[in-house]
Design a protein around this motif. Structure first.
Motif, PDB file in Angstrom:
ATOM      1  N   SER A  17       0.832  -1.193   0.000  1.00 29.02           N
ATOM      2  CA  SER A  17       0.000   0.000   0.000  1.00 29.02           C
ATOM      3  C   SER A  17       0.875   1.254   0.000  1.00 29.02           C
ATOM      4  O   SER A  17       0.594   2.212  -0.714  1.00 29.02           O
ATOM      5  CB  SER A  17      -0.931  -0.010   1.205  1.00 29.02           C
ATOM      6  OG  SER A  17      -1.788   1.085   1.170  1.00 29.02           O
ATOM      7  N   ARG A  20       2.402   1.624  -3.481  1.00 31.41           N
ATOM      8  CA  ARG A  20       1.428   2.170  -4.431  1.00 31.41           C
ATOM      9  C   ARG A  20       1.194   3.658  -4.188  1.00 31.41           C
ATOM     10  O   ARG A  20       1.121   4.446  -5.127  1.00 31.41           O
ATOM     11  CB  ARG A  20       0.095   1.421  -4.316  1.00 31.41           C
ATOM     12  CG  ARG A  20       0.080   0.120  -5.037  1.00 31.41           C
ATOM     13  CD  ARG A  20      -1.337  -0.461  -5.066  1.00 31.41           C
ATOM     14  NE  ARG A  20      -1.253  -1.880  -5.244  1.00 31.41           N
ATOM     15  CZ  ARG A  20      -1.377  -2.779  -4.282  1.00 31.41           C
ATOM     16  NH1 ARG A  20      -1.651  -2.410  -3.062  1.00 31.41           N
ATOM     17  NH2 ARG A  20      -1.265  -4.061  -4.540  1.00 31.41           N
ATOM     18  N   ARG A  23       4.129   5.597  -5.490  1.00 35.37           N
ATOM     19  CA  ARG A  23       4.101   5.652  -6.955  1.00 35.37           C
ATOM     20  C   ARG A  23       3.072   6.662  -7.459  1.00 35.37           C
ATOM     21  O   ARG A  23       3.340   7.437  -8.359  1.00 35.37           O
ATOM     22  CB  ARG A  23       3.770   4.272  -7.539  1.00 35.37           C
ATOM     23  CG  ARG A  23       4.991   3.501  -7.935  1.00 35.37           C
ATOM     24  CD  ARG A  23       4.691   2.245  -8.697  1.00 35.37           C
ATOM     25  NE  ARG A  23       3.832   2.482  -9.839  1.00 35.37           N
ATOM     26  CZ  ARG A  23       2.911   1.634 -10.272  1.00 35.37           C
ATOM     27  NH1 ARG A  23       2.713   0.508  -9.668  1.00 35.37           N
ATOM     28  NH2 ARG A  23       2.174   1.910 -11.327  1.00 35.37           N
ATOM     29  N   LYS A  24       1.882   6.641  -6.863  1.00 30.52           N
ATOM     30  CA  LYS A  24       0.835   7.586  -7.262  1.00 30.52           C
ATOM     31  C   LYS A  24       1.270   9.022  -6.971  1.00 30.52           C
ATOM     32  O   LYS A  24       1.056   9.921  -7.776  1.00 30.52           O
ATOM     33  CB  LYS A  24      -0.471   7.286  -6.526  1.00 30.52           C
ATOM     34  CG  LYS A  24      -1.181   6.056  -7.026  1.00 30.52           C
ATOM     35  CD  LYS A  24      -2.439   5.818  -6.209  1.00 30.52           C
ATOM     36  CE  LYS A  24      -3.117   4.536  -6.599  1.00 30.52           C
ATOM     37  NZ  LYS A  24      -4.293   4.261  -5.761  1.00 30.52           N
TER      38      LYS A  24
END
Length: 165
Positions: A17, A20, A23-24
């Motif tokens: 999590s 991610r 990365r976002k």
């Protein structure tokens, strides 16, 4: 003898999590900076001077082209939603449904006007008709990416706080 590490499932999901979310956040920041650079290039052209200050004509040209690519990605999301990233789908939906209410067809025309103006301006290095539309759309891209980055940071903090318990 090789060591075998056992990661608890909650630790694994927390790490995934966080990965991610990071990365976002990085994708948002990159898009935000690109939109910001394109807006700066538009401002330089609107100054109606042949002197671009500390920027070279090539930098201005590249920034306008990059802004054009952002808007083309949004246009592609409207025309071929199965062939673009979910990020561009969300961005296109946000831009179309917020601000001035308009149909997908009207929004597509605005995108076409804006991308054409950016493309022509990058070639001529002059302020072309439709550049105001590009400016408005890129400002909204910048707002969207800023909001999304803030949410991603908050989400990451929440995950860290939850994982520390």
């Amino acid at each position: 003898m090789a060591k075998i590490y056992c990661i608890r499932p909650t630790t694994f999901y927390l790490r995934m999590s966080l990965w991610r979310a990071k990365r976002k956040y990085e994708a948002n920041q990159s898009l935000n900076e690109t939109a910001d650079d394109a807006l700066l290039a538009i401002a330089i052209l609107k100054n109606e001077s042949d002197d671009f200050g500390v920027y070279t004509s090539q930098e201005v040209r590249e920034n306008l082209e990059d802004g054009c690519k952002i808007l083309q990605g949004v246009r592609d999301a409207l025309q071929n939603p199965n062939e673009v990233s979910s990020y561009y789908l969300a961005l296109a939906d946000h831009l179309r449904t917020t601000g001035r209410k308009q149909t997908a067809k009207q929004f597509s025309r605005d995108l076409e006007t804006a991308t054409t103006a950016l493309a022509k301006s990058s070639e001529s290095l002059r302020c072309e008709s439709g550049l105001n539309k590009a400016k408005q759309l890129l400002q909204r891209v910048e707002e969207f990416t800023s909001e999304t980055s803030k949410r991603n940071v908050d989400h990451m903090r929440g995950n860290l706080a939850g994982g520390a318990r």
